[in-house]
Write a protein that holds these residues in place. Structure first.
Motif, mmCIF file in Angstrom:
data_model
loop_
_atom_site.group_PDB
_atom_site.id
_atom_site.type_symbol
_atom_site.label_atom_id
_atom_site.label_comp_id
_atom_site.label_asym_id
_atom_site.label_seq_id
_atom_site.Cartn_x
_atom_site.Cartn_y
_atom_site.Cartn_z
ATOM 1 N N VAL A 1 -15.954 0.106 -18.115
ATOM 2 C CA VAL A 1 -15.707 0.696 -19.171
ATOM 3 C C VAL A 1 -16.284 1.147 -20.455
ATOM 4 O O VAL A 1 -17.774 0.841 -19.996
ATOM 5 C CB VAL A 1 -14.817 -0.685 -20.094
ATOM 6 N N PHE A 2 -16.674 2.344 -19.530
ATOM 7 C CA PHE A 2 -17.232 3.148 -20.323
ATOM 8 C C PHE A 2 -17.544 3.178 -22.059
ATOM 9 O O PHE A 2 -16.794 4.525 -22.848
ATOM 10 C CB PHE A 2 -17.415 4.918 -20.300
ATOM 11 N N GLY A 3 -17.960 2.695 -22.479
ATOM 12 C CA GLY A 3 -17.722 2.303 -24.402
ATOM 13 C C GLY A 3 -16.853 1.734 -24.757
ATOM 14 O O GLY A 3 -15.723 1.898 -24.713
ATOM 15 N N ASP A 4 -17.066 0.684 -25.610
ATOM 16 C CA ASP A 4 -16.273 0.800 -26.747
ATOM 17 C C ASP A 4 -16.009 0.511 -28.305
ATOM 18 O O ASP A 4 -16.528 -0.358 -28.821
ATOM 19 C CB ASP A 4 -15.764 -0.665 -26.651
ATOM 20 N N TYR B 1 -15.807 3.014 -30.160
ATOM 21 C CA TYR B 1 -15.583 4.782 -30.766
ATOM 22 C C TYR B 1 -14.785 4.410 -31.669
ATOM 23 O O TYR B 1 -14.227 3.177 -31.806
ATOM 24 C CB TYR B 1 -14.445 5.071 -28.899
ATOM 25 N N PRO B 2 -14.472 5.704 -32.357
ATOM 26 C CA PRO B 2 -13.702 5.752 -33.684
ATOM 27 C C PRO B 2 -12.079 5.698 -33.367
ATOM 28 O O PRO B 2 -11.168 5.941 -33.782
ATOM 29 C CB PRO B 2 -14.231 6.529 -34.417
ATOM 30 N N THR B 3 -11.917 4.082 -32.837
ATOM 31 C CA THR B 3 -10.659 4.022 -31.926
ATOM 32 C C THR B 3 -9.912 2.618 -32.780
ATOM 33 O O THR B 3 -11.059 2.004 -32.574
ATOM 34 C CB THR B 3 -10.087 4.715 -30.483
ATOM 35 N N ALA B 4 -8.673 2.448 -32.182
ATOM 36 C CA ALA B 4 -8.004 1.186 -32.794
ATOM 37 C C ALA B 4 -8.827 0.096 -32.163
ATOM 38 O O ALA B 4 -9.514 -0.945 -32.665
ATOM 39 C CB ALA B 4 -6.626 0.904 -32.706
ATOM 40 N N ASP B 5 -8.893 0.251 -31.058
ATOM 41 C CA ASP B 5 -9.735 -0.910 -29.942
ATOM 42 C C ASP B 5 -11.260 -0.904 -29.587
ATOM 43 O O ASP B 5 -11.770 -1.139 -28.538
ATOM 44 C CB ASP B 5 -9.251 -1.498 -28.985
ATOM 45 N N GLY B 6 -11.700 0.728 -30.186
ATOM 46 C CA GLY B 6 -13.341 0.905 -29.985
ATOM 47 C C GLY B 6 -13.548 1.704 -28.633
ATOM 48 O O GLY B 6 -13.969 2.348 -28.083
ATOM 49 N N THR B 7 -11.865 1.713 -27.572
ATOM 50 C CA THR B 7 -12.350 2.357 -26.453
ATOM 51 C C THR B 7 -11.266 3.651 -26.013
ATOM 52 O O THR B 7 -10.693 3.921 -26.917
ATOM 53 C CB THR B 7 -11.560 1.604 -24.521
ATOM 54 N N ALA B 8 -12.456 5.192 -25.908
ATOM 55 C CA ALA B 8 -11.430 6.307 -25.352
ATOM 56 C C ALA B 8 -9.739 6.612 -25.385
ATOM 57 O O ALA B 8 -9.397 4.850 -24.787
ATOM 58 C CB ALA B 8 -12.443 7.226 -25.326
ATOM 59 N N ILE B 9 -9.225 7.696 -25.476
ATOM 60 C CA ILE B 9 -8.440 7.744 -25.563
ATOM 61 C C ILE B 9 -7.942 8.912 -24.943
ATOM 62 O O ILE B 9 -8.356 10.067 -25.017
ATOM 63 C CB ILE B 9 -7.265 7.367 -26.983
ATOM 64 N N TYR C 1 -13.458 -6.632 -15.479
ATOM 65 C CA TYR C 1 -14.246 -5.491 -16.028
ATOM 66 C C TYR C 1 -15.487 -5.533 -17.090
ATOM 67 O O TYR C 1 -15.348 -7.262 -17.210
ATOM 68 C CB TYR C 1 -13.505 -4.791 -15.949
ATOM 69 N N LYS C 2 -16.503 -5.104 -17.591
ATOM 70 C CA LYS C 2 -17.323 -4.962 -18.052
ATOM 71 C C LYS C 2 -17.583 -3.564 -19.030
ATOM 72 O O LYS C 2 -17.030 -2.752 -18.599
ATOM 73 C CB LYS C 2 -18.710 -5.729 -17.929
ATOM 74 N N ILE C 3 -17.954 -3.945 -21.044
ATOM 75 C CA ILE C 3 -18.276 -3.087 -21.377
ATOM 76 C C ILE C 3 -19.436 -2.590 -21.204
ATOM 77 O O ILE C 3 -20.389 -3.440 -21.108
ATOM 78 C CB ILE C 3 -17.725 -3.479 -22.950
ATOM 79 N N VAL C 4 -20.097 -1.396 -20.687
ATOM 80 C CA VAL C 4 -21.380 -0.822 -20.778
ATOM 81 C C VAL C 4 -21.264 0.459 -21.804
ATOM 82 O O VAL C 4 -20.869 1.260 -22.463
ATOM 83 C CB VAL C 4 -21.250 0.002 -19.244
ATOM 84 N N GLU C 5 -22.456 1.456 -21.299
ATOM 85 C CA GLU C 5 -23.310 2.670 -22.797
ATOM 86 C C GLU C 5 -21.046 3.093 -21.463
ATOM 87 O O GLU C 5 -21.258 3.477 -21.016
ATOM 88 C CB GLU C 5 -23.771 2.810 -22.360
ATOM 89 N N ARG C 6 -21.483 4.154 -23.192
ATOM 90 C CA ARG C 6 -20.709 5.606 -23.083
ATOM 91 C C ARG C 6 -21.131 7.164 -21.750
ATOM 92 O O ARG C 6 -22.483 6.886 -21.745
ATOM 93 C CB ARG C 6 -20.128 6.233 -23.734
ATOM 94 N N ASP D 1 -17.792 12.406 -22.396
ATOM 95 C CA ASP D 1 -16.951 11.456 -22.836
ATOM 96 C C ASP D 1 -16.895 12.719 -24.010
ATOM 97 O O ASP D 1 -16.839 12.186 -24.832
ATOM 98 C CB ASP D 1 -16.628 10.236 -22.376
ATOM 99 N N ILE D 2 -14.678 12.400 -24.456
ATOM 100 C CA ILE D 2 -14.942 13.069 -25.580
ATOM 101 C C ILE D 2 -14.148 11.533 -26.464
ATOM 102 O O ILE D 2 -13.719 10.760 -25.345
ATOM 103 C CB ILE D 2 -14.017 14.024 -25.492
ATOM 104 N N THR D 3 -13.749 11.806 -27.490
ATOM 105 C CA THR D 3 -13.282 10.019 -27.818
ATOM 106 C C THR D 3 -11.467 10.169 -27.588
ATOM 107 O O THR D 3 -11.517 9.314 -27.228
ATOM 108 C CB THR D 3 -13.283 9.950 -29.749
#
Ligand code: WQD
Length: 335
Positions: free
Chosen positions: A217-220, A222-230, A289-294, A298-300
């Protein structure tokens, strides 16, 4: 019976559009150079609709072949998909992307203007907006310098088409897709990523079926509810239906300008984690899955304001994210 050319018609979105065009009684002819598609898709389309489209294996960069095609075929409209479309690859090989995506488009438009073919639908992308200031994104949002040469070929492509429409008697509609996902209910056509999938959904289904070890998962952060991109994930069949309505608008001469643009999305944003959780629910498969760097570039967040398509094209997406992910999963299981 109107004869419609679909370039890249054996590809993921192209093949679904061919099926919807045939369902609506159009006579479809496909040009595809098979650089990123498989010939068996032609049989699969035929097995869905019972009608085998004419097929020409032509590379649109081969100008003489393109001219010969139009000498042999009287075309009423064109839906143009044929292009390279891997964002990451375009960063490594920009000149191949400009030569192919822009070169092919110019040859096609030259033929169209010479032969007075006036109905042209262009496969564009929400990537032209970059990270939009306001969400949901309308067609009036600022066009930014795209993050990749791939995105730039869509931006430049729209500009070339707009100039061609102004100079010659061409009417065109650019459809700016959000994120196409899913597969046909027949499970006979779907996404066939060659090599390691760049896009989220095929990577998820390949992980679930065991082809891939683990989804990154490319980044958690981000300024979103769960930190991942929308993103706005739209079922490819809904997207295909939008193409038929756009083509019909031009054939019926209902367009207000000679160049029009429509966003084609669901209007709903879903985060990567929401997609993962929804996939696990509809497939019954826990996802590794695992969280990794953005990922660079990519955009938010991006999701469509679909008012124009709803009110002018008379089109609205019908399928849910659940239905789309389940169709992707069924398609993956069949590979
Ligand atoms: C979606 C989200 C990733 C893979 C691009 C093009 C667009 C169109 C669709 C061609 C993002 C995240 C992804 C992964 C992840 N392409 N992701 N792990 O980048 O929104 O759009 O593809 O027409 O023009 O720009 O789609 O599916 O690559 O990514 O976490 O292994 O999933 O960071 O947030 P994208 P995508």
């Amino acid at each position: 019976m109107k004869k419609i050319l679909v370039t890249g018609g054996l590809g993921f979105i192209g093949s679904h559009v061919v099926v919807e065009l045939q369902n609506k009684g159009f006579n479809v002819v496909i040009i595809d150079n098979l650089s990123n598609s498989r010939i068996e898709v032609l049989e699969n389309i035929t097995s869905i609709t019972g009608i085998k489209p004419d097929f020409y294996q032509i590379d649109l960069r081969a100008k003489v072949d393109v001219q010969n095609f139009f000498q042999d075929n009287s075309i009423d409209g064109i839906i143009h998909f044929a292009a390279f479309k891997a964002v990451g690859e375009s960063v490594e090989k920009p000149l191949e992307y400009y030569e192919n995506n822009i070169g092919s488009l110019v040859y096609l438009l030259q033929e169209i203007s010479d032969r007075k073919i006036s109905n042209f639908i262009f496969s564009s992308s929400c990537t032209v907006y970059g990270q939009a200031e306001d969400l949901p994104i309308t067609e009036r949002a600022q066009i930014k310098q795209p993050e990749s040469p791939y995105g730039n070929t869509k931006k430049i492509g729209e500009e070339i088409i707009k100039d061609a429409c102004g100079a010659y008697d061409i009417n065109a509609i650019a459809l700016r897709y959000f994120n196409p996902i899913g597969a046909h209910d027949s499970v006979k056509i779907g996404e066939l990523p060659l090599g390691v999938p760049q896009n989220l959904i095929p990577y998820i289904t390949q992980t679930a079926i065991g082809i891939r070890e683990q989804l990154s998962v490319f980044g958690d952060d981000y300024p979103t509810a769960d930190g991942t991109a929308i993103r706005d994930y739209i079922h490819v069949v809904d997207l295909a239906k939008a193409h038929v309505l756009a083509l019909q608008r031009l054939l019926d001469k209902k367009n207000n300008q000679n160049f029009e643009v429509f966003n084609v999305g669901t209007g709903k944003g879903s985060s990567v984690m929401e997609v993962i959780n929804t996939f696990e629910r509809v497939s019954g498969k826990p996802l590794n899955y695992k969280i990794v760097e953005r990922r660079q570039g990519d955009i938010t967040a991006a999701y469509a304001d679909t008012t124009s398509a709803n009110e002018i094209l008379g089109w609205k997406s019908e399928k849910t994210l659940e239905e789309a992910l389940l169709s992707s999963w069924k398609w993956q299981q069949k590979q």
